[in-house]
Scaffold this motif. Structure first.
Motif, PDB file in Angstrom:
ATOM      1  N   ARG A 248       1.011  -0.323  -1.044  1.00  0.00           N
ATOM      2  CA  ARG A 248       0.350   0.348  -0.198  1.00  0.00           C
ATOM      3  C   ARG A 248       0.594   1.912  -0.939  1.00  0.00           C
ATOM      4  O   ARG A 248      -0.248   2.834  -0.312  1.00  0.00           O
ATOM      5  CB  ARG A 248       1.064   0.476   1.176  1.00  0.00           C
ATOM      6  CG  ARG A 248       0.656  -0.370   2.139  1.00  0.00           C
ATOM      7  CD  ARG A 248       1.153  -0.337   3.509  1.00  0.00           C
ATOM      8  NE  ARG A 248       0.737  -1.542   4.355  1.00  0.00           N
ATOM      9  CZ  ARG A 248      -0.631  -1.736   5.243  1.00  0.00           C
ATOM     10  NH1 ARG A 248      -1.197  -0.377   5.257  1.00  0.00           N
ATOM     11  NH2 ARG A 248      -0.776  -2.596   5.999  1.00  0.00           N
TER      12      ARG A 248
ATOM     13  N   CYS B 149      -4.953  -3.308  -0.643  1.00  0.00           N
ATOM     14  CA  CYS B 149      -3.875  -3.729  -1.229  1.00  0.00           C
ATOM     15  C   CYS B 149      -4.065  -5.168  -1.808  1.00  0.00           C
ATOM     16  O   CYS B 149      -3.707  -5.574  -2.757  1.00  0.00           O
ATOM     17  CB  CYS B 149      -2.539  -3.819  -0.357  1.00  0.00           C
ATOM     18  SG  CYS B 149      -2.074  -2.175   0.004  1.00  0.00           S
TER      19      CYS B 149
ATOM     20  N   GLN C  34      -6.146  -0.318   4.366  1.00  0.00           N
ATOM     21  CA  GLN C  34      -5.088  -0.103   3.466  1.00  0.00           C
ATOM     22  C   GLN C  34      -4.495  -1.546   2.941  1.00  0.00           C
ATOM     23  O   GLN C  34      -4.627  -1.877   1.952  1.00  0.00           O
ATOM     24  CB  GLN C  34      -3.811   0.553   3.832  1.00  0.00           C
ATOM     25  CG  GLN C  34      -4.130   2.129   3.976  1.00  0.00           C
ATOM     26  CD  GLN C  34      -2.844   2.887   4.138  1.00  0.00           C
ATOM     27  OE1 GLN C  34      -1.969   2.488   3.745  1.00  0.00           O
ATOM     28  NE2 GLN C  34      -3.196   4.019   4.701  1.00  0.00           N
TER      29      GLN C  34
END
Length: 230
Positions: free
Chosen positions: A55, A48, A44
């Protein structure tokens, strides 16, 4: 928040859609084009940073891709690219071809001169874009051509199904593989001839074949790129 998408490559599909859905589109395309290999972990934080966002939309994107079967959790909380199967990819394009073929059949059966002229206009613009070497423009026109056919079917239920299913298919194959452009234009010419002559069954069959052929081309590309397919 911003996504690293250029105007030529993004395609109309990304406009006015939630950020998570846009990120899902980009990741899905990377999977379908073989740029993200099966087994690749999708962190993640890395996503990002790549897409310049928080997120929340990244989690939304991964959740959508998990639902679609392009990503799965490995049991340790990590999202991993799922191994593609030949049957799944073939089925995606077969279903898409059937849906688009049905939409075109409706348009052809109605035989509205204004609608046929509008679709002919898209086709002629694609021919000119190809002559000018404007691959990005041709890809955009190709997407608009197919979208307009689906809209002209005048079936809200059919259009809703198409909109949902079409997300599983890249909308820029002509841009990614410019050598396909000539064949696409040739197949569109055959399709439009059937439409103008009111041959609904033929138009439906040609559209289905056209879409299925795009799937076969994508499979061939993946195999050439060394992507393992079950």
């Amino acid at each position: 928040m911003s996504l690293p998408i250029d105007a030529e490559g993004a395609g109309p599909r990304l406009s006015r859609r939630p950020l998570g859905a846009q990120i899902a589109d980009l990741i899905r395309n990377d999977i379908l084009y073989g740029r993200l290999k099966p087994g690749t972990k999708l962190g993640q934080q890395q996503l990002c940073e790549r897409y310049g966002t928080s997120r929340v939309p990244v989690r939304d994107a991964l959740r959508q891709l998990t639902y679609e079967g392009f990503v799965h959790e490995d049991g340790t909380g990590h999202s991993v690219v799922t191994q593609l199967t030949r049957n799944d990819l073939e089925d995606i394009y077969l279903i898409e071809g059937m849906l688009h073929g049905l939409a075109l059949r409706r348009v052809t059966e109605r035989g509205d001169p204004g609608e046929i002229a509008e679709l002919t206009g898209y086709h002629e613009e694609m021919l000119e874009a190809h002559r000018q070497g404007q691959t990005g423009r041709m890809a955009e026109l190709n997407w608009q051509f197919h979208r307009r056919i689906n809209q002209l079917a005048r079936s809200p239920k059919l259009l809703a199904v198409i909109r949902t299913h079409t997300l599983s298919i890249p909308n820029d194959q002509v841009r990614q593989f410019p050598h396909w452009a000539e064949r696409v234009n040739r197949e569109h010419a055959e399709i439009m001839e059937a439409v103008r002559n009111g041959r609904a069954a033929t138009a439906e069959r040609l559209m289905k074949r056209h879409v299925v052929a795009a799937g076969a081309d994508l499979l061939a590309h993946l195999e050439a790129a060394g992507v393992e397919l079950r």
